[in-house]
Design a protein around this motif. Structure first.
Motif, short mmCIF file in Angstrom:
data_model
loop_
_atom_site.label_atom_id
_atom_site.label_comp_id
_atom_site.label_asym_id
_atom_site.label_seq_id
_atom_site.Cartn_x
_atom_site.Cartn_y
_atom_site.Cartn_z
N VAL A 1 0.84 -1.20 0.00
CA VAL A 1 0.00 0.00 0.00
C VAL A 1 0.87 1.25 0.00
O VAL A 1 0.62 2.21 -0.74
CB VAL A 1 -0.98 -0.01 1.19
N SER A 2 1.92 1.24 0.80
CA SER A 2 2.84 2.38 0.85
C SER A 2 3.54 2.60 -0.49
O SER A 2 3.69 3.74 -0.94
CB SER A 2 3.88 2.16 1.96
N ALA A 3 3.96 1.52 -1.13
CA ALA A 3 4.64 1.64 -2.42
C ALA A 3 3.72 2.25 -3.48
O ALA A 3 4.13 3.15 -4.23
CB ALA A 3 5.16 0.28 -2.88
N VAL A 4 2.48 1.79 -3.53
CA VAL A 4 1.51 2.32 -4.50
C VAL A 4 1.20 3.78 -4.19
O VAL A 4 1.21 4.64 -5.08
CB VAL A 4 0.23 1.47 -4.53
N SER A 5 0.95 4.07 -2.93
CA SER A 5 0.65 5.45 -2.53
C SER A 5 1.82 6.38 -2.82
O SER A 5 1.64 7.49 -3.33
CB SER A 5 0.29 5.48 -1.04
N SER A 6 3.03 5.92 -2.53
CA SER A 6 4.22 6.73 -2.80
C SER A 6 4.41 6.98 -4.29
O SER A 6 4.80 8.08 -4.69
CB SER A 6 5.47 6.04 -2.23
N ALA A 7 4.12 5.99 -5.11
CA ALA A 7 4.25 6.17 -6.56
C ALA A 7 3.25 7.21 -7.06
O ALA A 7 3.58 8.07 -7.88
CB ALA A 7 4.04 4.84 -7.28
N CYS A 8 2.02 7.14 -6.53
CA CYS A 8 1.00 8.13 -6.93
C CYS A 8 1.42 9.54 -6.51
O CYS A 8 1.28 10.49 -7.28
CB CYS A 8 -0.35 7.77 -6.33
N THR A 9 1.96 9.65 -5.31
CA THR A 9 2.44 10.94 -4.82
C THR A 9 3.61 11.43 -5.67
O THR A 9 3.70 12.62 -6.00
CB THR A 9 2.86 10.83 -3.34
N ALA A 10 4.49 10.52 -6.07
CA ALA A 10 5.62 10.90 -6.91
C ALA A 10 5.15 11.39 -8.29
O ALA A 10 5.73 12.33 -8.85
CB ALA A 10 6.58 9.72 -7.06
N VAL A 11 4.10 10.78 -8.82
CA VAL A 11 3.54 11.24 -10.09
C VAL A 11 3.03 12.67 -9.93
O VAL A 11 3.30 13.54 -10.76
CB VAL A 11 2.41 10.30 -10.59
#
Length: 192
Positions: free
Chosen positions: A153-163
């Motif tokens: 969940v953290s990895a997906v959320s972090s990727a969205c935030t990075a986008v």
């Protein structure tokens, strides 16, 4: 579940949106920001801007030709009558032609530069966000199969935030362009 392909004005952003489809689905399942929606803020059509710049540039050439024709007529007219009064008026109009042609040429050059910058910005953003999505594919797949562990969940959320951060950084470039466009809001020549 099949979703309709997102279509953007800029083809690189359309490709990036396609690469973000599964990240978007995973983000929706965990309540993370929509990475494809973030890309909408960068959508642009540099080809249209280039076409407009070419039209303005062609207009500058027409003004230059009209100025030359006007100057020829002035020179013929100054040989008789009240040449001094006419010459002063003609010089004023001639300088207005010169200013209009110069401004149009500068506007066209700025349009070409802005189109190139927007094109580069869209392509680099597309490459960056595609790389972000690719890096988290295993976590996205895990979320889509029901895994809600903190790590995925953290990895997906972090990727969205990075986008989103990538989009924000590119948008800062657009804000800087606004200052360059400000002179274009005033008339090129005051004909009064």
């Amino acid at each position: 579940m099949t979703t309709a392909a997102e279509v953007f004005e800029h083809p690189a952003l359309t490709s990036a949106a396609a690469a973000l489809v599964t990240l978007r689905s995973a983000a929706g399942r965990i309540g993370a920001p929509d990475p494809v929606a973030a890309l909408r803020h960068l959508d642009c059509a540099p080809a249209s801007i280039r076409a407009s710049a070419a039209t303005v540039d062609a207009g500058a050439l027409v003004v230059t030709a009209a100025q030359a024709e006007f100057r020829g007529g002035v020179e013929r007219a100054e040989t008789g009558g009240s040449a001094e009064t006419f010459g002063t008026w003609a010089d004023t109009v001639d300088s207005q032609y010169t200013e209009a042609a110069r401004t149009a040429a500068e506007t066209a050059a700025l349009g070409v530069r802005i189109a190139a910058l927007l094109d580069e910005m869209a392509m680099s953003a597309a490459a960056e966000v595609t790389e972000l999505a690719t890096a988290v594919e295993p976590s996205v797949a895990a979320v889509l199969t029901g895994d809600r562990s903190a790590e995925v969940v953290s990895a997906v959320s972090s990727a969205c935030t990075a986008v989103i951060r990538t989009v924000q950084a590119k948008m800062a470039v657009l804000s800087a362009l606004a200052a360059e466009l400000e002179p274009l809001t005033a008339p090129a020549v005051d004909l009064s």
